[in-house]
Motif scaffolding. Sequence first.
Motif, PDB file in Angstrom:
ATOM      1  N   TYR A  82       3.870 -26.022   9.696  1.00 45.48           N
ATOM      2  CA  TYR A  82       4.672 -26.835   8.774  1.00 45.48           C
ATOM      3  C   TYR A  82       4.013 -26.874   7.394  1.00 45.48           C
ATOM      4  CZ  TYR A  82       7.265 -30.871   6.975  1.00 45.48           C
ATOM      5  OH  TYR A  82       8.048 -31.708   6.216  1.00 45.48           O
ATOM      6  N   TYR A  83       2.711 -27.141   7.372  1.00 46.24           N
ATOM      7  CA  TYR A  83       1.984 -27.276   6.102  1.00 46.24           C
ATOM      8  C   TYR A  83       1.939 -25.952   5.346  1.00 46.24           C
ATOM      9  CZ  TYR A  83      -1.774 -28.668   2.886  1.00 46.24           C
ATOM     10  OH  TYR A  83      -2.514 -28.949   1.764  1.00 46.24           O
ATOM     11  N   LEU A  84       1.573 -24.883   6.042  1.00 47.78           N
ATOM     12  CA  LEU A  84       1.420 -23.591   5.361  1.00 47.78           C
ATOM     13  C   LEU A  84       2.763 -23.034   4.897  1.00 47.78           C
ATOM     14  CD1 LEU A  84      -1.270 -22.041   7.717  1.00 47.78           C
ATOM     15  CD2 LEU A  84      -1.594 -22.654   5.310  1.00 47.78           C
ATOM     16  N   SER A  85       3.817 -23.256   5.678  1.00 42.83           N
ATOM     17  CA  SER A  85       5.140 -22.803   5.239  1.00 42.83           C
ATOM     18  C   SER A  85       5.625 -23.614   4.053  1.00 42.83           C
ATOM     19  CB  SER A  85       6.145 -22.880   6.396  1.00 42.83           C
ATOM     20  OG  SER A  85       6.317 -24.200   6.857  1.00 42.83           O
ATOM     21  N   GLU A  86       5.252 -24.879   4.003  1.00 45.82           N
ATOM     22  CA  GLU A  86       5.595 -25.709   2.840  1.00 45.82           C
ATOM     23  C   GLU A  86       4.905 -25.180   1.580  1.00 45.82           C
ATOM     24  OE1 GLU A  86       5.943 -30.465   1.977  1.00 45.82           O
ATOM     25  OE2 GLU A  86       4.089 -29.737   2.903  1.00 45.82           O
ATOM     26  N   LYS A  87       3.727 -24.597   1.754  1.00 39.16           N
ATOM     27  CA  LYS A  87       2.983 -24.025   0.622  1.00 39.16           C
ATOM     28  C   LYS A  87       3.499 -22.642   0.224  1.00 39.16           C
ATOM     29  CE  LYS A  87       0.049 -27.374   0.039  1.00 39.16           C
ATOM     30  NZ  LYS A  87       0.075 -28.185  -1.206  1.00 39.16           N
ATOM     31  N   GLY A  88       4.489 -22.112   0.950  1.00 39.62           N
ATOM     32  CA  GLY A  88       5.100 -20.849   0.553  1.00 39.62           C
ATOM     33  C   GLY A  88       4.822 -19.672   1.451  1.00 39.62           C
ATOM     34  N   PHE A  89       4.015 -19.854   2.502  1.00 39.31           N
ATOM     35  CA  PHE A  89       3.692 -18.754   3.405  1.00 39.31           C
ATOM     36  C   PHE A  89       4.729 -18.649   4.516  1.00 39.31           C
ATOM     37  CE2 PHE A  89      -0.366 -20.148   1.662  1.00 39.31           C
ATOM     38  CZ  PHE A  89      -0.897 -18.951   1.216  1.00 39.31           C
ATOM     39  N   TYR A  90       5.002 -17.419   4.932  1.00 42.39           N
ATOM     40  CA  TYR A  90       5.780 -17.195   6.138  1.00 42.39           C
ATOM     41  C   TYR A  90       4.821 -17.203   7.327  1.00 42.39           C
ATOM     42  CZ  TYR A  90      10.264 -16.210   3.962  1.00 42.39           C
ATOM     43  OH  TYR A  90      11.449 -16.334   3.286  1.00 42.39           O
ATOM     44  N   ILE A  91       5.240 -17.819   8.405  1.00 47.35           N
ATOM     45  CA  ILE A  91       4.418 -17.893   9.615  1.00 47.35           C
ATOM     46  C   ILE A  91       4.910 -16.847  10.603  1.00 47.35           C
ATOM     47  CG2 ILE A  91       3.638 -19.349  11.507  1.00 47.35           C
ATOM     48  CD1 ILE A  91       2.620 -20.150   8.691  1.00 47.35           C
ATOM     49  N   SER A  92       4.002 -15.945  10.981  1.00 42.44           N
ATOM     50  CA  SER A  92       4.331 -14.882  11.929  1.00 42.44           C
ATOM     51  C   SER A  92       3.771 -15.222  13.303  1.00 42.44           C
ATOM     52  CB  SER A  92       3.748 -13.543  11.472  1.00 42.44           C
ATOM     53  OG  SER A  92       4.240 -13.188  10.205  1.00 42.44           O
ATOM     54  N   SER A  93       4.563 -14.941  14.336  1.00 47.28           N
ATOM     55  CA  SER A  93       4.079 -15.128  15.696  1.00 47.28           C
ATOM     56  C   SER A  93       4.934 -14.284  16.633  1.00 47.28           C
ATOM     57  CB  SER A  93       4.103 -16.615  16.082  1.00 47.28           C
ATOM     58  OG  SER A  93       3.209 -16.856  17.160  1.00 47.28           O
ATOM     59  N   GLY A  94       4.734 -14.473  17.951  1.00 43.54           N
ATOM     60  CA  GLY A  94       5.313 -13.545  18.901  1.00 43.54           C
ATOM     61  C   GLY A  94       6.459 -14.052  19.743  1.00 43.54           C
ATOM     62  N   LEU A  95       7.040 -15.217  19.400  1.00 43.12           N
ATOM     63  CA  LEU A  95       8.197 -15.783  20.096  1.00 43.12           C
ATOM     64  C   LEU A  95       7.884 -16.167  21.537  1.00 43.12           C
ATOM     65  CD1 LEU A  95      11.167 -16.324  19.101  1.00 43.12           C
ATOM     66  CD2 LEU A  95      11.842 -14.342  20.437  1.00 43.12           C
ATOM     67  N   ALA A  96       6.609 -16.228  21.898  1.00 46.01           N
ATOM     68  CA  ALA A  96       6.231 -16.575  23.270  1.00 46.01           C
ATOM     69  C   ALA A  96       6.275 -18.087  23.469  1.00 46.01           C
ATOM     70  CB  ALA A  96       4.830 -16.040  23.582  1.00 46.01           C
ATOM     71  N   GLN A  97       6.107 -18.508  24.692  1.00 50.39           N
ATOM     72  CA  GLN A  97       6.026 -19.929  24.987  1.00 50.39           C
ATOM     73  C   GLN A  97       4.736 -20.510  24.434  1.00 50.39           C
ATOM     74  OE1 GLN A  97       6.569 -19.398  29.316  1.00 50.39           O
ATOM     75  NE2 GLN A  97       8.342 -20.765  29.151  1.00 50.39           N
ATOM     76  N   GLY A  98       4.697 -21.820  24.299  1.00 50.43           N
ATOM     77  CA  GLY A  98       3.476 -22.493  23.914  1.00 50.43           C
ATOM     78  C   GLY A  98       3.220 -22.505  22.417  1.00 50.43           C
ATOM     79  N   ILE A  99       2.054 -22.003  22.010  1.00 48.23           N
ATOM     80  CA  ILE A  99       1.638 -22.054  20.613  1.00 48.23           C
ATOM     81  C   ILE A  99       2.588 -21.279  19.714  1.00 48.23           C
ATOM     82  CG2 ILE A  99      -0.171 -21.370  18.993  1.00 48.23           C
ATOM     83  CD1 ILE A  99      -0.892 -23.846  20.663  1.00 48.23           C
TER      84      ILE A  99
END
Length: 379
Positions: A144-161
């Motif tokens: 939430y914080y980093l995306s608010e600062k303008g970054f896109y958040i990349s991840s793997g669509l998995a469960q959990g984190i």
Amino acid sequence: MLNSLSALQLDYIRLWFLVQHSLTSFYKIHKHYTNLAKATQPDQVEIWQKLGIHKNHIQRLQDFHLPESQLQFERCIDLIQKHSDFVLLQEDAHYPQQLLPYADKPPILFGQGDAHTLLQPQIAIVGSRKPSNHGRQIAYDFAYYLSEKGFYISSGLAQGIDEAAHQGALQHKRTIAVMGTGLEQTYPPQHQQLRQQIIAKGGTVITEFLPGTLPLQQHFPRRNRIVSALSLGVIVAEAALKSGSLITAKWAAEQGKLIFAIPGHIYSEHHQGCHQLIREGAILIDHPDQVIEDLALPTQWQNRLQLEQTNPPSPTKIELPAHLTPLYNQLDWVGQPIDEIVAKQQLDVATLTGQLMELELLGLCMQQAGLYLRCRPGK
């Protein structure tokens, strides 16, 4: 949905289909042939043998003229057109430039959503599929914080984190999911709604895998290398000692990316993987601002984002002239010396300097410490 595929895209997909996602075979063949269409002709079996291509791939080439194989390929093409909003080849101007330095880069990406987000500054957040409630909340808060600062958040669509990170970044419409299956399916299936939200809110879902590719165990480490390669750095929010997210951290280390680990209680099994990473040299963080500081991103760029948050820019979007598109797409968020840019663009210094100046006047490029880097355009 795609209305059609170009001849070159079909050549790539055909070869990718025959070698069944083998990076080694694909790049051996790609390097040998100036005309990729010729590479998949039936009379090329002997050449493939000389190149040392795996016998299974050679057999697929020999059988490719058979009606059953042709039907399978036609079904594959139909599914690509039905489920893809874009197909990116490594030669394309909009192919993510941050992937190009790596020998194991995916030669082709299939995607849904906005392809331009892949060129934006990204930070990966990964971790356990069975996190504690505390770990899930931390992943959400950091995203939430980093995306608010303008970054896109990349991840793997998995469960959990992964799921928590995507959800946190969705609040500011800045997240990218990299999948370990074909685009026509969602894994895990219960994340279909999350996937749809990512696309609906301006994000992107991508994969290197063809339709029909099942969620096999060996596909997820491959996916992880793309997650880390796309990003400026990788945050491991919570991980046990045998967590798959440590594979992502391993990829990130080999790619020269910064690895950040969030510590926890010394007796917590959920954090033993993070503690191990810290012992091995990962950066201990307890606030997302530390990620921005350690990535040493340009102060001007950060200030620009903060100003935009308090004084939103005009909704008029800057139109990028066609002759500047290849240069702008090559620029990244870290910075490149002019010699490196000259070599990649194959332009004389005078022409390149003029184009860089044009980008600076448009507010799309800046120079800092002798390096040229991308600026975030007004929206």
